[in-house]
Design an enzyme around this catalytic site. Structure first.
Site, PDB file in Angstrom:
ATOM      1  N   ASP A 307       0.818  -1.311   0.009  1.00  0.00           N
ATOM      2  CA  ASP A 307       0.055  -0.037  -0.073  1.00  0.00           C
ATOM      3  C   ASP A 307       0.809   1.171  -0.237  1.00  0.00           C
ATOM      4  O   ASP A 307       1.991   1.198   0.252  1.00  0.00           O
ATOM      5  CB  ASP A 307      -0.917  -0.085   1.042  1.00  0.00           C
ATOM      6  CG  ASP A 307      -0.035  -0.089   2.346  1.00  0.00           C
ATOM      7  OD1 ASP A 307       0.855  -0.726   2.655  1.00  0.00           O
ATOM      8  OD2 ASP A 307      -0.656   0.597   3.512  1.00  0.00           O
ATOM      9  N   GLU A 308       0.190   2.124  -0.337  1.00  0.00           N
ATOM     10  CA  GLU A 308       0.546   3.692  -0.501  1.00  0.00           C
ATOM     11  C   GLU A 308       2.065   3.788  -0.897  1.00  0.00           C
ATOM     12  O   GLU A 308       3.231   4.309  -0.328  1.00  0.00           O
ATOM     13  CB  GLU A 308       0.790   3.916   1.490  1.00  0.00           C
ATOM     14  CG  GLU A 308      -0.733   4.135   2.083  1.00  0.00           C
ATOM     15  CD  GLU A 308      -0.452   4.686   3.385  1.00  0.00           C
ATOM     16  OE1 GLU A 308      -1.476   5.310   3.694  1.00  0.00           O
ATOM     17  OE2 GLU A 308       0.436   4.358   4.154  1.00  0.00           O
ATOM     18  N   VAL A 309       2.178   3.364  -2.082  1.00  0.00           N
ATOM     19  CA  VAL A 309       3.497   3.647  -2.930  1.00  0.00           C
ATOM     20  C   VAL A 309       3.228   5.146  -3.444  1.00  0.00           C
ATOM     21  O   VAL A 309       2.218   5.304  -4.390  1.00  0.00           O
ATOM     22  CB  VAL A 309       3.669   2.554  -3.745  1.00  0.00           C
ATOM     23  CG1 VAL A 309       4.922   3.007  -4.538  1.00  0.00           C
ATOM     24  CG2 VAL A 309       3.866   1.286  -3.247  1.00  0.00           C
TER      25      VAL A 309
END
Lengths: 657, 657
Positions: A307-309
Site C-alpha cells: 500500500d501507499e506507494v
C-alpha cells in the site's frame, strides 16, 4: 410470586456473558457445579495439542476461581465434570480450512464438549471458561446446549511491531486474548519505514541495521508460531514492499530507487523510499529473504503489504522510467503490478500465496491472491466479483479510537455485497482488526486493543443478526474482566499510569475526570503535535480509555436523580483535582479540561433546575452555556470531554428548544 | 509570601519518599532534570554485574517515567546525567562481608553514585530510582547528598515454599522487591511436612514423592541464585530437620523414627514424624543430600531448621531411647543436640556454616553457627553473650497480619541487648521478615509481604533513631506504588480478587467495606476452620489488605466534617452493597459485617450529633450502641472491622465518659 432463588434462576436462563455470541444456544434447567472435584476427561482422538489445552483449561479455571483443582485427567468419561471429545485429527498446522465448529452441552450432572477436530475443541473450551461464574451456591455453569461455528473463517488481529517495537511478551498475552475471543489470525506487521523487526540469517544487515536492536530472533518466531498454533491461531507475516520500506535500506541502500544513505524513519506518514523493481538484484534478495521467511512461517499466506506507494523515487529516476517505457507498463501503477507479478512468482516458488492491501488488486495477478481492504466493502465486493478472495479491515482500525459500537456495525458483507452470488460472497473470508502502532507502546497497546477488538471478534464469528449494541456492551464488560486473568494489561495498567501522572495514589479525582475523557479520533493526534518514535506516550491521552463508559451511561440515563448525582460529582471535581494538577508537569495541560468539566456539571444542574421548576433561563445564561459547550467540545491536550452532547441537550431543553 | 513554585521547592527540600531512610541525607539547592537526554556513565572498576545493573536502571526508569531512554552508556562521565563509579571488585558471590555503603550526590547538573564495591552501587541505584518524581516542570531528582550504609549486615525475607508452593515467578518478582528495599537475604524454606520443594539428583525419591510435582529443578535454582546475586542478594536454603520433615519420608520411610508408610501432610501444625538420629544410614543420606545442596547454593550458611521437635516418635521408640541412655544424652533435647553436632560436622565438611532456629542453640556446638530467633531479643542477646551469632525473626512474622507499625518498632538490639559489650552486640547480625505460607497462595502472597516487609527493611537498614511511624507510613505508600513497576501483585491483584467475589466490575461498595476490614490476627485463622493445603484462598479474608489504611486514617482524624463524610459513607454502604452480596456464595458470609458497618456509621453519626448539640443520649440508645460495638468487634468470616475502636470512642464521648 417466585422465591428469590427461582427468580435468579429464571434471569440467568436468558442472560449470558458469552462473547462472541454462539451461533445457537438453548438454555436448559439448572446448573453444573464447578467445585474442587472438577475433573476433565479426554475421549476420542487425542494429541499433544488437546492435552496441553486441557491442562491450560484447568490452570485457567484455577486462576479464575481461586480454587486449587486436580491437574490429572479423569480416565473415565462418565465420572468427569467435563468430557472433551474429539472426532479426528485436524489440519497439521492452523489453516483456513480448519473446522472450528463444536457442540457444548451442560447439564446439572456433566458438561460435554464435542468437536470434529481439535481446533473446534479450543474454541469450545473458551466458551466453557466464559460460562463459569459464582452464584449464591458455588461456581457454576448454566445448563445449556450450544452448537457453534464461525460465520467467517478469517478473523484476525494485526499488530504493528515496526513503528513501536512490541516485545515477545506483548504478543504472547495478546495471543491468549485472541484465543479467548476466538480470533484465529495474528497478522504481524514486521517491517516498515520505522523498523525491520525480524532476524534474517541470509541478510543480517536488514535486522542489524534496521531495528535499533529490537527484532524477533528466528528462535522467538519459532516459539511464537508454536504458541499461536497451540491456541489454534495462524500467524500471518507481513513484509511491506515496495514502499514503507526505509528500514531495509539502512543496511541495503542498493535496493532503493534513489541513492542512499538511508536512516530508520522516526516519524509517521507515507515516505518516498521505494524498492527498485527494475533490477534483478532486487529479486535475488527477495527470493533469498522470502524463501527464508517462508520456512519460518508455516502459514500458506505471506503478506507483502503493497500500500501507499507514492512513486516519487520512481518518477525521479530516469533509468526506472525508461524501464517503464521499455516494458510498456502503465506508469508507476503498472510498474507496481509488474513488481507484484514477479513477487507472486517468487512466493509461489516457496509455496506461499500472496496477500496484500487493496493496491495489489490487479487483473494480471492469479486468483489465489488475497486482498486485504482498508478501502471498504465496495472494494472487497468488487474483488470477490472478479474471483479474488478478500478480508475487510476498513472500519476495524483500532488506532482511530472509535467506540466499540462503531466497529461492531461494520460487516464484511454489507449492501455492497448484495448483488454477489453465493460463491462470490464466500470469497469474502472475514476481516482483521488493525492495531497500527504510531501512538501505542508496550505499556498502552493492550488498552487500545482490548476490549474493543472483542466487538470485531463477535462481528466475524457470530451470526449476522447478532447486532444489539446494548447486549454487546454488557458482555464486553464481562469479557474485559475475563481477559484480566490472562495477564493482559488493558485494565491493570490504568491506575499505574494515572498514579504516575499524579505522583500519588490519591487518584480518585483524576479518575473521575479521566472517566469522561477520550483521546481525539482518527488521525487528529498526528496533527496535534509532532510525534516521533521516541515521544513519550505517558500523558493523560495515553492513559484514558479509548471509550468512556461513564459518558455512554450518562447519555442513556433517563432518571434525573442519577443525572444530578453525576453532574454534582463533576461540578465539584475540579476543586478536588486541582491540587494534583498543578505540581505535575504531565497534568498541567489537563487543567482547562478539568475546569470545563466543573462548569459543565454546574450548567447541567442549572438546566435541570430550570426544567424542574418550569422557569425559563435568561438569554445571558443561555449564551454563557452555549459558549462553554462550544469551547468544551474542542479537543485540548488531545482529549475530548465526552459528556458535552448530553449536557448540551439538557441546556437546550431548558431553553425550550 | 513566596511564589507557589518556591513553596514547592522548599517543601520538597525537607520531604522525601526514600525507604529505607538513608543513614545521612542533606538536601541541596534545586533539582536534576531527568528527561530523554538521560545517560549513564560507568567509571572505575567495571564488571558484568555493574553493566547489567546499569541496563536494569535504564529499563526501570523508562518503565517508571514512561519515557523511552537511550540504552547505550555514555563514555564520557562529565557528559552523563548519572555517573556510576565503583572503586574495586567486591566479593565474588554475595556475602555477609559485602560492603554495601555508597554515596549519592545529586546536583542540578549531574548525579554521581560512588561505592567501594558493586554491592554498594546496587543499593545506591535503588535510592536514585526512588528519588525520581514528576514535578511541575519535568521528572526530577532533588539536589542532595546521601552517605548511606546499613545498620545490620543481614536483612532477610523468608518465603515458605513448602506449605503452599510458590513458582519461580513469585520468587523472581519478590527478589526485585527485596532489592528495591535493600534487603539482602532470601531465605527459602524449601522443605517441611507439606512438601519437599527441590530436585535432588542423589535422592530423587525425595522430590518425586514428596512434592506433588511442585519443586524447583536444579536448573531453576541455578537461575534463582544468579538472579539474586545480580541484585546483591544471598539465597539461604533451609532444609528442616529432624522435625517438620514428613514429606521426606514419603519416599524414604526408613529415615523416620517410626515405621511408615508416610504421606505428604496436608494440614498445619507440629507433627510427630522425626528423623531417626541413631542410625548411621540417616547421616549417610544427609551427607549425600547436603553435599549436593552445598554445591547448588553458594552461600556460606545452610539452614537446618531444627525447631518444634515434639519428640513423640523418639519417646515411643525403645531402640532410640536405649541409644539415649547408652550415649548418656539428656533426654530428647540431648538427642537433638547430638544430632546437630553430627549435622554440623557434615556441613563443615561441605564448607558450610550451620544456621537454625532457637532450638539448635546448645553450648556443645561451635561458635560459628547462627541462631535465628523466633523467641525474641532476650534469647538472641543470650546467644550473643555466649559468643554465638544471631538474627531476629520474632516480631517480623508477616503471616500474623500485624500492622507495619508493629513490625517497625521491633529492634534486634532492644533493652535486652543493653548489657552486651560492643563485640557481643556485633554478633547480632540483623533479622528476617518471615512469610510462612499456611494462608497464602501465589495469588495472595505478594499482598501479605508488601508493603509491610518494607517497614522491617527500614528497621534493619536505617539508623536506630529512625522510628517515626507517621513518616514511615507516608513513605510506605510511595514505596508500595514504586513496587508496582516491578510486577509485584500486592496492589494489582486486589481488584481482580474483589471482582471475582462480586462477579462484576461494579465493586465500589465492596471496596468501601473491604477498606475497613482486616484479616484476623495471629493464629486465629487456623482456629476458625479446618484449613488444608487444598483449601481455596479466594474469600474476602484473602483479598482484604493486611492493614486498613482507611481505619488508620479515620482513627487519626481530628476534623469532624471529615468524620461525618466517612461515617455517612459507611452508614449508606450496606444498601449499595447488598445486591452484590446475596448472589455470590463467596460473599454471603460478609453480610453481617456489612450490616454492622452500616450500623456503626449510624451510631457514629448519632454520637457526633449528641456531641455537637450538647444533648445527652438516652440509656437505651447507649445500651444499644454498646451491644452493637461488642458484636462488631468480634471476628466474623475471619475478618475484623477496624473502625470499631474509634467509633466506640465517639459513642463513649457522647455518653459523657
Amino acid at each position: 410470586m417466585p422465591a428469590p432463588g427461582l427468580l435468579i434462576l429464571l434471569s440467568l436462563s436468558t442472560v449470558h456473558n458469552l462473547m462472541p455470541q454462539p451461533a445457537k444456544l438453548t438454555f436448559g434447567q439448572g446448573k453444573l457445579i464447578i467445585d474442587q472435584g472438577f475433573h476433565v476427561a479426554l475421549a476420542g482422538h487425542q494429541d499433544a495439542r488437546i492435552r496441553a489445552a486441557a491442562q491450560r483449561l484447568i490452570a485457567r479455571l484455577t486462576r479464575q476461581t481461586g480454587m486449587p483443582l486436580p491437574t490429572e485427567m479423569e480416565p473415565d468419561p462418565t465420572r468427569a465434570t467435563l468430557t472433551i471429545h474429539c472426532e479426528r485429527a485436524g489440519e497439521a498446522i492452523p489453516s483456513l480450512r480448519d473446522d472450528e465448529s463444536y457442540t457444548l452441552e451442560v447439564t446439572p450432572a456433566q458438561a460435554r464438549l464435542d468437536a470434529p477436530t481439535s481446533t473446534g475443541l479450543l474454541r469450545g473450551i473458551e466458551t466453557f471458561l466464559q460460562l463459569v461464574q459464582p452464584d449464591h451456591q458455588a461456581f457454576t455453569a448454566p445448563a445449556l446446549r450450544i452448537e457453534d461455528r464461525p460465520r467467517f473463517p478469517w478473523r484476525g488481529l494485526l499488530i504493528d511491531v515496526a513503528r513501536h517495537w512490541m516485545p515477545l511478551g506483548v504478543l504472547e498475552r495478546n495471543l491468549d486474548g485472541m484465543a479467548a475471543l476466538k480470533l484465529n489470525v495474528l497478522h504481524l506487521h514486521l517491517t516498515d519505514d520505522q523498523g525491520f523487526r525480524i532476524q534474517s540469517k541470509a541478510f543480517p544487515r536488514l535486522h542489524q541495521m534496521g531495528s535499533d536492536g529490537r527484532y524477533f530472533t528466528r528462535q522467538q518466531i519459532g516459539h511464537l508460531v508454536d504458541y499461536a498454533a497451540q491456541r489454534g491461531i495462524r500467524i500471518l507475516p507481513e513484509f511491506e514492499m515496495p514502499g514503507h520500506i526505509t528500514s531495509w535500506f539502512v543496511g541495503h541502500p542498493e535496493l532503493a530507487s534513489a541513492p542512499g544513505p538511508y536512516q530508520i524513519e522516526r516519524t509517521w506518514g507515507v515516505f518516498n523510499p521505494c524498492l527498485d523493481p527494475t533490477r534483478e538484484e532486487t529479486y535475488a534478495l527477495l527470493d533469498g529473504f522470502l524463501g527464508e521467511m517462508a520456512k519460518l512461517f508455516p502459514d500458506q499466506y505471506l503478506h507483502i503489504g503493497g500500500d501507499e506507494v507514492n512513486g516519487k523515487q520512481w518518477s525521479a529516476n530516469s533509468r526506472i522510467q525508461e524501464f517503464v517505457r521499455e516494458h510498456n507498463l502503465k506508469g508507476n501503477a503498472g510498474l507496481q503490478a509488474y513488481f507484484n507479478r514477479r513477487l507472486q512468482a517468487i512466493l509461489k516458488k516457496h509455496g506461499k500465496k500472496m496477500a496484500g492491501w487493496d493496491e495489489i488488486f490487479h487483473p494480471d495477478l492469479p486468483k489465489d491472491i488475497l486482498v486485504q481492504s482498508w478501502r471498504g466493502q465496495k472494494s472487497l465486493a468488487e474483488a470477490a466479483r472478479q474471483g479474488y478472495s478478500g478480508i475487510l479491515s476498513y472500519g476495524y482500525y483500532l488506532d482511530l479510537i472509535q467506540p466499540a459500537s462503531a466497529h461492531y456495525q461494520v460487516d464484511p458483507l454489507d449492501k455492497d455485497a448484495a448483488a454477489l452470488t453465493g460463491e462470490q460472497k464466500s470469497r469474502i473470508l472475514g476481516g482483521e482488526a488493525c492495531m497500527w502502532s504510531e501512538y501505542v507502546s508496550p505499556e498502552t497497546v493492550d488498552s487500545r486493543i482490548w476490549p474493543r477488538a472483542a466487538a470485531v471478534a463477535e462481528r466475524l464469528w457470530s451470526p449476522q443478526e447478532v447486532k444489539d449494541p446494548a447486549s454487546m456492551y454488557r458482555r464486553l464488560e464481562a469479557v474485559s474482566r475475563h481477559l484480566d486473568w490472562l495477564g493482559l494489561t488493558h485494565r491493570s495498567g490504568y491506575p499505574l499510569m494515572l498514579e504516575r501522572l499524579a505522583g500519588t495514589s490519591a487518584i480518585e479525582p483524576l479518575k473521575a475526570l479521566a472517566a469522561v475523557l477520550e483521546p481525539v479520533k482518527g488521525y487528529a493526534r498526528g496533527r496535534a503535535r509532532r510525534y516521533t518514535q521516541q515521544t513519550p506516550l505517558n500523558r493523560l491521552v495515553d492513559a484514558v480509555r479509548p471509550e468512556s463508559d461513564a459518558a455512554r451511561e450518562f447519555r442513556e440515563l433517563a432518571d434525573r436523580t442519577q443525572m444530578r448525582a453525576w453532574l454534582t460529582l463533576w461540578r465539584d471535581n475540579h476543586a478536588r483535582l486541582a491540587p494534583t494538577l498543578e505540581p505535575s508537569f504531565l497534568l498541567d495541560e489537563v487543567t482547562p479540561l478539568s475546569q470545563d468539566l466543573a462548569a459543565l456539571g454546574a450548567a447541567g444542574l442549572e438546566a435541570l433546575d430550570y426544567l424542574q421548576s418550569g422557569g425559563r433561563p435568561s438569554d445571558s445564561w443561555l449564551q454563557e452555556q452555549r459558549a462553554l459547550l462550544e469551547r468544551a467540545q474542542q479537543p485540548r491536550a488531545e482529549l475530548l470531554i465526552m459528556v458535552v452532547p448530553p449536557i448540551r441537550k439538557l441546556v437546550e431543553a431548558a431553553a425550550g428548544k
